[in-house]
Design a protein around this motif. Sequence first.
Motif, PDB file in Angstrom:
ATOM      1  N   TYR A   1     -77.656 -43.697   2.643  1.00  0.00           N
ATOM      2  CA  TYR A   1     -76.742 -42.701   3.230  1.00  0.00           C
ATOM      3  C   TYR A   1     -76.511 -42.957   4.724  1.00  0.00           C
ATOM      4  CZ  TYR A   1     -75.087 -38.171   4.871  1.00  0.00           C
ATOM      5  OH  TYR A   1     -74.350 -37.171   5.461  1.00  0.00           O
ATOM      6  N   ARG A   2     -77.597 -43.298   5.431  1.00  0.00           N
ATOM      7  CA  ARG A   2     -77.490 -43.493   6.876  1.00  0.00           C
ATOM      8  C   ARG A   2     -77.188 -44.946   7.255  1.00  0.00           C
ATOM      9  NH1 ARG A   2     -80.962 -39.366   9.374  1.00  0.00           N
ATOM     10  NH2 ARG A   2     -79.973 -37.436   8.690  1.00  0.00           N
ATOM     11  N   SER A   3     -76.956 -45.808   6.281  1.00  0.00           N
ATOM     12  CA  SER A   3     -76.638 -47.204   6.603  1.00  0.00           C
ATOM     13  C   SER A   3     -75.498 -47.253   7.617  1.00  0.00           C
ATOM     14  CB  SER A   3     -76.202 -47.925   5.317  1.00  0.00           C
ATOM     15  OG  SER A   3     -75.467 -49.087   5.626  1.00  0.00           O
ATOM     16  N   ALA A   4     -75.631 -48.095   8.626  1.00  0.00           N
ATOM     17  CA  ALA A   4     -74.578 -48.203   9.646  1.00  0.00           C
ATOM     18  C   ALA A   4     -73.345 -48.900   9.072  1.00  0.00           C
ATOM     19  CB  ALA A   4     -75.107 -48.981  10.841  1.00  0.00           C
ATOM     20  N   LYS A   5     -73.532 -49.567   7.929  1.00  0.00           N
ATOM     21  CA  LYS A   5     -72.414 -50.288   7.302  1.00  0.00           C
ATOM     22  C   LYS A   5     -71.958 -49.522   6.062  1.00  0.00           C
ATOM     23  CE  LYS A   5     -74.374 -54.346   9.284  1.00  0.00           C
ATOM     24  NZ  LYS A   5     -74.866 -55.703   9.205  1.00  0.00           N
ATOM     25  N   PRO A   6     -70.661 -49.572   5.768  1.00  0.00           N
ATOM     26  CA  PRO A   6     -70.178 -48.856   4.581  1.00  0.00           C
ATOM     27  C   PRO A   6     -70.835 -49.389   3.311  1.00  0.00           C
ATOM     28  CG  PRO A   6     -68.342 -49.821   5.841  1.00  0.00           C
ATOM     29  CD  PRO A   6     -69.604 -50.313   6.472  1.00  0.00           C
ATOM     30  N   VAL A   7     -71.145 -48.460   2.403  1.00  0.00           N
ATOM     31  CA  VAL A   7     -71.781 -48.842   1.141  1.00  0.00           C
ATOM     32  C   VAL A   7     -70.897 -48.370  -0.026  1.00  0.00           C
ATOM     33  CG1 VAL A   7     -73.872 -48.748  -0.271  1.00  0.00           C
ATOM     34  CG2 VAL A   7     -74.052 -48.496   2.217  1.00  0.00           C
ATOM     35  N   ILE A   8     -70.595 -49.306  -0.913  1.00  0.00           N
ATOM     36  CA  ILE A   8     -69.773 -49.001  -2.100  1.00  0.00           C
ATOM     37  C   ILE A   8     -70.676 -49.029  -3.335  1.00  0.00           C
ATOM     38  CG2 ILE A   8     -67.823 -49.755  -3.542  1.00  0.00           C
ATOM     39  CD1 ILE A   8     -66.823 -51.393  -1.163  1.00  0.00           C
ATOM     40  N   ALA A   9     -70.543 -48.026  -4.203  1.00  0.00           N
ATOM     41  CA  ALA A   9     -71.247 -48.074  -5.499  1.00  0.00           C
ATOM     42  C   ALA A   9     -70.276 -48.627  -6.538  1.00  0.00           C
ATOM     43  CB  ALA A   9     -71.707 -46.683  -5.905  1.00  0.00           C
ATOM     44  N   ARG A  10     -70.705 -49.674  -7.239  1.00  0.00           N
ATOM     45  CA  ARG A  10     -69.913 -50.271  -8.333  1.00  0.00           C
ATOM     46  C   ARG A  10     -70.573 -49.810  -9.624  1.00  0.00           C
ATOM     47  NH1 ARG A  10     -70.807 -53.937 -12.111  1.00  0.00           N
ATOM     48  NH2 ARG A  10     -69.307 -55.563 -12.634  1.00  0.00           N
ATOM     49  N   ILE A  11     -69.941 -48.874 -10.308  1.00  0.00           N
ATOM     50  CA  ILE A  11     -70.653 -48.175 -11.384  1.00  0.00           C
ATOM     51  C   ILE A  11     -70.090 -48.510 -12.765  1.00  0.00           C
ATOM     52  CG2 ILE A  11     -71.320 -45.901 -12.259  1.00  0.00           C
ATOM     53  CD1 ILE A  11     -70.786 -44.956  -9.278  1.00  0.00           C
ATOM     54  N   HIS A  12     -70.975 -48.967 -13.642  1.00  0.00           N
ATOM     55  CA  HIS A  12     -70.598 -49.178 -15.036  1.00  0.00           C
ATOM     56  C   HIS A  12     -71.742 -48.655 -15.909  1.00  0.00           C
ATOM     57  CE1 HIS A  12     -73.519 -52.336 -14.779  1.00  0.00           C
ATOM     58  NE2 HIS A  12     -73.335 -52.657 -16.053  1.00  0.00           N
ATOM     59  N   GLY A  13     -71.459 -48.327 -17.159  1.00  0.00           N
ATOM     60  CA  GLY A  13     -72.506 -47.846 -18.052  1.00  0.00           C
ATOM     61  C   GLY A  13     -73.056 -46.508 -17.597  1.00  0.00           C
ATOM     62  N   ALA A  14     -74.405 -46.393 -17.670  1.00  0.00           N
ATOM     63  CA  ALA A  14     -75.029 -45.112 -17.333  1.00  0.00           C
ATOM     64  C   ALA A  14     -75.395 -45.034 -15.852  1.00  0.00           C
ATOM     65  CB  ALA A  14     -76.278 -44.932 -18.192  1.00  0.00           C
ATOM     66  N   ALA A  15     -75.173 -43.854 -15.292  1.00  0.00           N
ATOM     67  CA  ALA A  15     -75.646 -43.550 -13.931  1.00  0.00           C
ATOM     68  C   ALA A  15     -76.281 -42.163 -14.033  1.00  0.00           C
ATOM     69  CB  ALA A  15     -74.487 -43.568 -12.937  1.00  0.00           C
ATOM     70  N   MET A  16     -77.501 -42.141 -14.545  1.00  0.00           N
ATOM     71  CA  MET A  16     -78.143 -40.872 -14.875  1.00  0.00           C
ATOM     72  C   MET A  16     -79.072 -40.398 -13.772  1.00  0.00           C
ATOM     73  SD  MET A  16     -76.799 -40.659 -17.700  1.00  0.00           S
ATOM     74  CE  MET A  16     -77.138 -40.219 -19.349  1.00  0.00           C
ATOM     75  N   ALA A  17     -79.069 -39.102 -13.514  1.00  0.00           N
ATOM     76  CA  ALA A  17     -80.028 -38.451 -12.618  1.00  0.00           C
ATOM     77  C   ALA A  17     -80.127 -39.214 -11.279  1.00  0.00           C
ATOM     78  CB  ALA A  17     -81.370 -38.300 -13.324  1.00  0.00           C
ATOM     79  N   GLY A  18     -81.245 -39.929 -11.056  1.00  0.00           N
ATOM     80  CA  GLY A  18     -81.343 -40.717  -9.821  1.00  0.00           C
ATOM     81  C   GLY A  18     -80.185 -41.698  -9.685  1.00  0.00           C
ATOM     82  N   GLY A  19     -79.617 -42.134 -10.822  1.00  0.00           N
ATOM     83  CA  GLY A  19     -78.451 -43.034 -10.787  1.00  0.00           C
ATOM     84  C   GLY A  19     -77.212 -42.300 -10.305  1.00  0.00           C
ATOM     85  N   THR A  20     -77.093 -41.018 -10.713  1.00  0.00           N
ATOM     86  CA  THR A  20     -76.006 -40.182 -10.196  1.00  0.00           C
ATOM     87  C   THR A  20     -76.208 -39.995  -8.684  1.00  0.00           C
ATOM     88  OG1 THR A  20     -75.824 -39.000 -12.310  1.00  0.00           O
ATOM     89  CG2 THR A  20     -74.898 -37.905 -10.391  1.00  0.00           C
ATOM     90  N   GLY A  21     -77.474 -39.805  -8.300  1.00  0.00           N
ATOM     91  CA  GLY A  21     -77.801 -39.651  -6.871  1.00  0.00           C
ATOM     92  C   GLY A  21     -77.447 -40.893  -6.081  1.00  0.00           C
ATOM     93  N   LEU A  22     -77.732 -42.038  -6.687  1.00  0.00           N
ATOM     94  CA  LEU A  22     -77.427 -43.309  -6.019  1.00  0.00           C
ATOM     95  C   LEU A  22     -75.914 -43.436  -5.777  1.00  0.00           C
ATOM     96  CD1 LEU A  22     -79.367 -45.492  -5.131  1.00  0.00           C
ATOM     97  CD2 LEU A  22     -79.064 -46.612  -7.341  1.00  0.00           C
ATOM     98  N   ALA A  23     -75.131 -42.974  -6.759  1.00  0.00           N
ATOM     99  CA  ALA A  23     -73.668 -42.991  -6.575  1.00  0.00           C
ATOM    100  C   ALA A  23     -73.283 -42.064  -5.421  1.00  0.00           C
ATOM    101  CB  ALA A  23     -72.981 -42.541  -7.864  1.00  0.00           C
ATOM    102  N   ALA A  24     -73.958 -40.903  -5.360  1.00  0.00           N
ATOM    103  CA  ALA A  24     -73.577 -39.889  -4.364  1.00  0.00           C
ATOM    104  C   ALA A  24     -73.932 -40.285  -2.927  1.00  0.00           C
ATOM    105  CB  ALA A  24     -74.225 -38.548  -4.717  1.00  0.00           C
ATOM    106  N   VAL A  25     -74.989 -41.072  -2.739  1.00  0.00           N
ATOM    107  CA  VAL A  25     -75.354 -41.450  -1.358  1.00  0.00           C
ATOM    108  C   VAL A  25     -74.446 -42.541  -0.800  1.00  0.00           C
ATOM    109  CG1 VAL A  25     -77.778 -40.742  -1.336  1.00  0.00           C
ATOM    110  CG2 VAL A  25     -77.191 -43.057  -2.072  1.00  0.00           C
ATOM    111  N   CYS A  26     -73.733 -43.224  -1.690  1.00  0.00           N
ATOM    112  CA  CYS A  26     -72.844 -44.295  -1.208  1.00  0.00           C
ATOM    113  C   CYS A  26     -71.573 -43.688  -0.607  1.00  0.00           C
ATOM    114  CB  CYS A  26     -72.484 -45.233  -2.360  1.00  0.00           C
ATOM    115  SG  CYS A  26     -73.898 -46.170  -2.968  1.00  0.00           S
TER     116      CYS A  26
END
Length: 262
Positions: A96-121
């Motif tokens: 979340y605090r990365s000084a560089k932009p972060v893109i989530a490339r999402i395929h298949g399941a993004a469950m729970a912590g995976g949903t969170g990982l998408a949200a921090v990007c």
Amino acid sequence: MSYTTLQIEQQGKVATVWLNRPDLHNALNETLIAEMTEAMGQLNRDETVRVIMLAGRGKSFCAGADLDWMRRAAGYSEQENLADAQKLAAMLKSIYRSAKPVIARIHGAAMAGGTGLAAVCDIAIATDAAKFALTEVRLGLVPATIGPYVADAIGWRQARRYFLSAERISAAMAREIGLVHEVVAEDMLDARVAEVAEELAKGAPGALSDAKQLLAELREGSPWDDALLEHTAGRIASIRAGDEAREGLAAFFEKRAPKWQA
Ligand SMILES: C/C=C/C(=O)SCCNC(=O)CCNC(=O)[C@H](O)C(C)(C)COP(=O)(O)OP(=O)(O)OC[C@H]1O[C@@H](n2cnc3c(N)ncnc32)[C@H](O)[C@@H]1OP(=O)(O)O
């Protein structure tokens, strides 16, 4: 630096961090969490990298926390559970605090912590077959450390529904509630994320970093409260070792419905 649960590839100014536990749908274990935090630091220090992408090897982006690890948490002390949860919180914050932009490339399941990982990007792009869910309560757990990020992405009203219902969120619904920015056909995913990364890389590095910092500051008049983010780790530490988590995780591995005590 070489990692055991991640692979890092760089093409031009874009570095892709591949979560690489494909047999377990890239579930987040202690090693992956430590390596991801380390990798974010490494990529932020590398001046040749201007944009970071998170992606998953195999069938899924990320199946959330490794449930075998969560199951073992019942045998850990409160202090050990707190330390573990703090490491997960630190990993999410490092993205979340990365000084560089972060893109989530999402395929298949993004469950729970995976949903969170998408949200921090900063930007999330998913295929039309991607699926999300905050499954924690069905496992006797709580979406704690990811909570602020997911609620911030989808809004409090939607969060109250999805945190409690654990229902499956389709890619189309994820787009509608703001969890992802774009949904594309599977065969267009790589081309589209490459295009978005290329656009992001046109920004001045200092300005991109300042813009991210500014957004964090504007959010509540100050950067996101560290105490709040720390508090989320404390909330989950005892839950992880509790009876409901023990039953929820046993049921997952025994492929049966959990039996909750009244
Ligand atoms: C703070 C954060 C908290 C959390 O994140 S809690 C974690 C919440 N995660 C979940 O609820 C996801 C659980 N997994 C699933 O729902 C499904 O799986 C998937 C949708 C990801 C994939 O389904 P399918 O394609 O049918 O594969 P499969 O046969 O269910 O899984 C293949 C193997 O992967 C293991 N696995 C899947 N997710 C996890 C996980 N999160 N932790 C540990 N193992 C996992 C399974 O058990 C199985 O293993 P085997 O082949 O030995 O039966």
